[in-house]
Design an enzyme around this catalytic site. Structure first.
Site, PDB file in Angstrom:
ATOM      1  N   GLY A   8       0.890  -1.298  -0.026  1.00  0.00           N
ATOM      2  CA  GLY A   8       0.163  -0.055  -0.221  1.00  0.00           C
ATOM      3  C   GLY A   8       0.850   1.149   0.094  1.00  0.00           C
ATOM      4  O   GLY A   8       1.760   1.317   0.930  1.00  0.00           O
ATOM      5  N   ALA A   9       0.620   2.064  -0.893  1.00  0.00           N
ATOM      6  CA  ALA A   9       1.313   3.503  -1.189  1.00  0.00           C
ATOM      7  C   ALA A   9       0.610   4.716  -0.876  1.00  0.00           C
ATOM      8  O   ALA A   9       0.650   5.629  -1.483  1.00  0.00           O
ATOM      9  CB  ALA A   9       2.098   3.341  -2.514  1.00  0.00           C
ATOM     10  N   GLY A  10      -0.252   4.395   0.302  1.00  0.00           N
ATOM     11  CA  GLY A  10      -1.038   5.675   0.790  1.00  0.00           C
ATOM     12  C   GLY A  10      -0.480   6.443   1.848  1.00  0.00           C
ATOM     13  O   GLY A  10       0.628   6.407   2.151  1.00  0.00           O
ATOM     14  N   GLY A  12      -0.528   5.893   5.059  1.00  0.00           N
ATOM     15  CA  GLY A  12       0.211   5.003   5.963  1.00  0.00           C
ATOM     16  C   GLY A  12       1.533   4.494   5.234  1.00  0.00           C
ATOM     17  O   GLY A  12       2.691   4.444   5.780  1.00  0.00           O
ATOM     18  N   ALA A  78      -1.230  -6.009  -5.296  1.00  0.00           N
ATOM     19  CA  ALA A  78      -1.170  -7.336  -5.052  1.00  0.00           C
ATOM     20  C   ALA A  78      -2.456  -7.953  -5.283  1.00  0.00           C
ATOM     21  O   ALA A  78      -3.246  -7.450  -4.903  1.00  0.00           O
ATOM     22  CB  ALA A  78      -0.877  -7.341  -3.549  1.00  0.00           C
ATOM     23  N   CYS A 159     -16.064   6.281   8.840  1.00  0.00           N
ATOM     24  CA  CYS A 159     -15.363   7.466   8.723  1.00  0.00           C
ATOM     25  C   CYS A 159     -16.429   8.678   8.462  1.00  0.00           C
ATOM     26  O   CYS A 159     -17.003   8.419   7.434  1.00  0.00           O
ATOM     27  CB  CYS A 159     -14.459   7.108   7.364  1.00  0.00           C
ATOM     28  SG  CYS A 159     -13.583   8.585   6.683  1.00  0.00           S
ATOM     29  N   GLY A 320      -5.509  10.281  10.751  1.00  0.00           N
ATOM     30  CA  GLY A 320      -4.009  10.561  10.138  1.00  0.00           C
ATOM     31  C   GLY A 320      -2.906  10.366  11.390  1.00  0.00           C
ATOM     32  O   GLY A 320      -1.927   9.588  11.188  1.00  0.00           O
ATOM     33  N   CYS A 353      -7.996  15.812  14.744  1.00  0.00           N
ATOM     34  CA  CYS A 353      -8.506  15.778  13.209  1.00  0.00           C
ATOM     35  C   CYS A 353      -8.869  17.190  12.969  1.00  0.00           C
ATOM     36  O   CYS A 353      -9.607  17.891  13.836  1.00  0.00           O
ATOM     37  CB  CYS A 353      -9.737  14.835  13.414  1.00  0.00           C
ATOM     38  SG  CYS A 353     -10.453  14.667  11.562  1.00  0.00           S
ATOM     39  N   LYS A 388      -5.728  23.256   8.139  1.00  0.00           N
ATOM     40  CA  LYS A 388      -5.658  22.060   7.099  1.00  0.00           C
ATOM     41  C   LYS A 388      -4.965  22.442   5.863  1.00  0.00           C
ATOM     42  O   LYS A 388      -4.420  21.202   5.273  1.00  0.00           O
ATOM     43  CB  LYS A 388      -7.184  21.846   6.885  1.00  0.00           C
ATOM     44  CG  LYS A 388      -7.548  20.919   6.042  1.00  0.00           C
ATOM     45  CD  LYS A 388      -8.356  19.671   6.599  1.00  0.00           C
ATOM     46  CE  LYS A 388      -8.399  18.240   5.982  1.00  0.00           C
ATOM     47  NZ  LYS A 388      -9.191  17.439   6.557  1.00  0.00           N
TER      48      LYS A 388
HETATM   49  C1  LIG Z   1     -12.187  11.589   1.897  1.00  0.00           C
HETATM   50  C2  LIG Z   1     -11.310  11.384   3.099  1.00  0.00           C
HETATM   51  C3  LIG Z   1     -10.837  12.332   3.994  1.00  0.00           C
HETATM   52  C4  LIG Z   1      -9.940  12.194   4.900  1.00  0.00           C
HETATM   53  N1  LIG Z   1      -9.610  13.319   5.750  1.00  0.00           N
HETATM   54  C5  LIG Z   1      -8.946  13.122   6.843  1.00  0.00           C
HETATM   55  C6  LIG Z   1      -8.418  14.050   7.482  1.00  0.00           C
HETATM   56  O1  LIG Z   1      -8.518  15.237   7.191  1.00  0.00           O
HETATM   57  N2  LIG Z   1      -7.446  13.924   8.428  1.00  0.00           N
HETATM   58  C7  LIG Z   1      -7.457  12.702   9.089  1.00  0.00           C
HETATM   59  O2  LIG Z   1      -6.591  12.480  10.010  1.00  0.00           O
HETATM   60  N3  LIG Z   1      -7.777  11.564   8.259  1.00  0.00           N
HETATM   61  C8  LIG Z   1      -8.578  11.825   7.366  1.00  0.00           C
HETATM   62  N4  LIG Z   1      -9.079  10.678   6.452  1.00  0.00           N
HETATM   63  C9  LIG Z   1      -9.017   9.080   7.404  1.00  0.00           C
HETATM   64  C10 LIG Z   1      -7.467   8.776   6.749  1.00  0.00           C
HETATM   65  O3  LIG Z   1      -6.663   9.551   7.400  1.00  0.00           O
HETATM   66  C11 LIG Z   1      -7.376   8.442   5.483  1.00  0.00           C
HETATM   67  O4  LIG Z   1      -8.318   7.525   4.903  1.00  0.00           O
HETATM   68  C12 LIG Z   1      -5.882   7.941   5.154  1.00  0.00           C
HETATM   69  O5  LIG Z   1      -5.882   7.899   3.641  1.00  0.00           O
HETATM   70  C13 LIG Z   1      -6.048   6.457   5.489  1.00  0.00           C
HETATM   71  O6  LIG Z   1      -4.516   5.987   5.128  1.00  0.00           O
HETATM   72  P1  LIG Z   1      -4.181   4.497   4.786  1.00  0.00           P
HETATM   73  O7  LIG Z   1      -2.828   4.404   4.449  1.00  0.00           O
HETATM   74  O8  LIG Z   1      -4.547   3.509   5.914  1.00  0.00           O
HETATM   75  O9  LIG Z   1      -5.069   4.069   3.594  1.00  0.00           O
HETATM   76  P2  LIG Z   1      -4.863   4.820   2.103  1.00  0.00           P
HETATM   77  O10 LIG Z   1      -4.329   6.345   2.274  1.00  0.00           O
HETATM   78  O11 LIG Z   1      -6.398   4.799   1.560  1.00  0.00           O
HETATM   79  O12 LIG Z   1      -3.856   4.020   1.287  1.00  0.00           O
HETATM   80  C14 LIG Z   1      -3.952   2.761   1.079  1.00  0.00           C
HETATM   81  C15 LIG Z   1      -3.217   2.259  -0.428  1.00  0.00           C
HETATM   82  O13 LIG Z   1      -3.332   0.970  -0.592  1.00  0.00           O
HETATM   83  C16 LIG Z   1      -3.446   0.883  -1.997  1.00  0.00           C
HETATM   84  N5  LIG Z   1      -3.965  -0.488  -2.076  1.00  0.00           N
HETATM   85  C17 LIG Z   1      -5.051  -1.174  -1.899  1.00  0.00           C
HETATM   86  N6  LIG Z   1      -5.168  -2.397  -2.006  1.00  0.00           N
HETATM   87  C18 LIG Z   1      -3.858  -2.695  -2.634  1.00  0.00           C
HETATM   88  C19 LIG Z   1      -3.329  -4.150  -3.106  1.00  0.00           C
HETATM   89  N7  LIG Z   1      -4.027  -5.135  -3.523  1.00  0.00           N
HETATM   90  N8  LIG Z   1      -1.906  -3.926  -3.545  1.00  0.00           N
HETATM   91  C20 LIG Z   1      -1.362  -2.640  -3.407  1.00  0.00           C
HETATM   92  N9  LIG Z   1      -1.901  -1.515  -3.043  1.00  0.00           N
HETATM   93  C21 LIG Z   1      -2.961  -1.839  -2.561  1.00  0.00           C
HETATM   94  C22 LIG Z   1      -4.317   1.698  -2.222  1.00  0.00           C
HETATM   95  O14 LIG Z   1      -4.457   1.929  -3.394  1.00  0.00           O
HETATM   96  C23 LIG Z   1      -3.937   3.112  -1.591  1.00  0.00           C
HETATM   97  O15 LIG Z   1      -2.962   3.935  -2.231  1.00  0.00           O
HETATM   98  C24 LIG Z   1      -9.894  10.670   5.376  1.00  0.00           C
HETATM   99  C25 LIG Z   1     -10.624   9.788   4.869  1.00  0.00           C
HETATM  100  C26 LIG Z   1     -11.323   9.885   3.592  1.00  0.00           C
HETATM  101  C27 LIG Z   1     -11.808   8.815   2.831  1.00  0.00           C
END
Ligand SMILES: Cc1cc2nc3c(=O)[nH]c(=O)nc-3n(C[C@H](O)[C@H](O)[C@H](O)COP(=O)(O)OP(=O)(O)OC[C@H]3O[C@@H](n4cnc5c(N)ncnc54)[C@H](O)[C@@H]3O)c2cc1C
Length: 423
Positions: A8-10, A12, A78, A159, A320, A353, A388
């Site tokens: 996952g390259a989000g 986290g 994956a 969420c 976050g 938040c 923000k």
């Molecule tokens: C619209 C929105 C706004 C938000 N705003 C805030 C905010 O202002 N402040 C805050 O604290 N939190 C916020 N959040 C909550 C949280 O911080 C975010 O959801 C954050 O992006 C979560 O991080 P993550 O790394 O868990 O998931 P993500 O950032 O979603 O990253 C997961 C990554 O894994 C990848 N992935 C998934 N499946 C696979 C696979 N099979 N193989 C390879 N890669 C894969 C995805 O493509 C994605 O890039 C928000 C959430 C949403 C939905």
């Protein structure tokens, strides 16, 4: 030498890869497996959906930035994690061997749980950047002939902050365009009261958010389960505090945005010992899977029980800073593990938040996120909107430079009593 794979390259996964590199040094190969070339700053999606951002402004091609830190990147995604073999099967058929796997795949969006929900059907989404772009196109069309709007969160959602943000941002944008008087707005949520947020409230979040909604003429329905969505109506069952059906509403909409419930992603769902029945990764207090001890997890993909039972199901959000605290704990624990020491670090799961409301905002601080808490407050002000915007710029810079915890973050948050690890 230990081969480390970050899935996952989000938000986290990227922070994790950089922090692991800083903590482990160059001798351990680190590979990030993502889906596509781009990192998306998800918290800016609500702005994109009203045209206040472009996709280019909130997305970054990650491979060159990771390469500068000696981190490999695989973009094909994956297909399946194979924990018994210490392998990940990629979507192009290759397999990838690891010694340690850290899962940070975020959520799968469970639009399929409500007939008619989601961008393939009758509601918009801001959960991903492509969804937010599609929501903008639908919004531009809607502006030609405005009408009723419904914003909300489905049963089982965890969420809620972005739904509130989007309702207020849309309100602010419609006012700017001088068409707000043609748009009745309704907020529909599975929360038992406005401002619950899946957290049992944070400070006076109920009072503050109800007051904002009253100020902005946004009606609301709580304890709501959206049972179906059609092209121009939404069927919403409203429950009472005992969980009995109180009323069924047929809400007209010309534009609707609903956050769905989440599950774990397909690559991990259904793997016994790794996930709970919803597909979230089971972890112990050290972010480690009890069945497969070389697997850790951080972010939205981890299993966390709801803060409390609610008449319509709600989940606890993973925000976050909470995610960053999970990441720091994993880095300490992987370092210890590789050095042959016990992996004992625990994340604080503190929640900070910043919810933008277009022209102002609300900040929530919950230390720790799960009650009972040592510190809890919520405040409104224009400063939150500015904070923000600053957070967006700061985080995007962090992704480009790989500097995951610059001195000012460490010391300012520390001064506020906000730390990533439990002492
Ligand atoms: C619209 C929105 C706004 C938000 N705003 C805030 C905010 O202002 N402040 C805050 O604290 N939190 C916020 N959040 C909550 C949280 O911080 C975010 O959801 C954050 O992006 C979560 O991080 P993550 O790394 O868990 O998931 P993500 O950032 O979603 O990253 C997961 C990554 O894994 C990848 N992935 C998934 N499946 C696979 C696979 N099979 N193989 C390879 N890669 C894969 C995805 O493509 C994605 O890039 C928000 C959430 C949403 C939905």
């Amino acid at each position: 030498m230990a081969r480390i794979c970050v899935l996952g390259a989000g938000i986290g996964g990227m922070s994790l890869a950089y922090e692991l590199r800083a903590s482990l040094g160059k001798e351990h190969p680190i590979t990030v497996i993502g889906e596509g070339e781009l990192f998306s700053f998800v918290p800016s999606n609500p702005w994109l959906a009203v045209g206040w951002r472009t996709p280019e402004a909130i997305q970054i091609a990650v491979a060159p930035h990771l390469a500068r830190k000696g981190i490999d990147f695989v973009s094909v995604g994956a297909e399946q994690v194979l924990p018994a073999q210490n392998q990940v099967r990629l979507r192009d058929g290759r397999t990838f061997d690891y010694d340690y796997l850290v899962i940070a795949t975020g959520p799968r969006l469970a639009f399929d749980e409500v007939p008619g929900l989601g961008p393939q059907a009758f509601t918009q989404s801001i959960c991903t950047t492509p969804h937010a772009s599609a929501a903008l196109s639908a919004y531009q069309k809607f502006l030609d002939d405005p009408g009723p709007v419904v914003i909300g969160a489905a049963a089982g959602a965890s969420c809620f902050g972005p739904a509130y943000e989007f309702a207020m941002i849309l309100d602010a944008d419609l006012r700017k365009r001088r068409v707000r008087d043609r748009v009745p707005m309704t907020f529909v949520t599975s929360e038992p009261y406005i401002g619950h947020m899946g957290l049992g409230g944070v400070g006076d979040s109920k009072g503050l958010l109800e007051s904002e909604f009253r100020q902005r003429h946004i009606r609301w329905i709580c304890n709501a389960r959206i049972s179906a969505v059609q092209a121009d109506t939404m069927t919403v069952d409203e429950y009472d505090a005992d969980g009995k059906l109180h009323k069924t509403h047929e809400l007209a909409h010309r534009y609707a945005m609903v956050l769905p419930a989440f599950t774990g992603v397909d690559a991990v769902r259904g793997i016994e010992g790794l996930c709970n029945p919803r597909g979230f990764i089971q972890i112990d207090a050290h972010q480690r899977n009890p069945t497969f001890p070389n697997i850790f997890a951080a972010g939205v993909c981890v299993a966390i029980p709801p803060v409390e039972a609610t008449p319509v199901p709600t989940g606890a959000p993973k925000t976050g800073f909470m995610i960053e605290s999970m990441i720091t704990a994993i880095c300490h624990n992987l370092r210890a593990e590789i050095d042959g020491k016990p992996a004992l670090a625990k994340a604080t799961w503190n929640a900070i938040c910043l919810a933008d409301m277009g022209d102002t905002g609300i900040a929530f601080v919950a230390l720790p996120q799960i009650p009972p808490r040592n510190v809890t407050w919520a405040r409104t002000g224009k400063w939150v909107h500015l904070a923000k915007v600053a957070y967006e710029k700061y985080f995007l810079r962090k992704i480009k430079t790989g500097n995951t915890e610059p001195v000012y973050e460490k010391y300012i948050l520390k001064a506020l009593g906000i730390e990533r690890l439990k002492s």
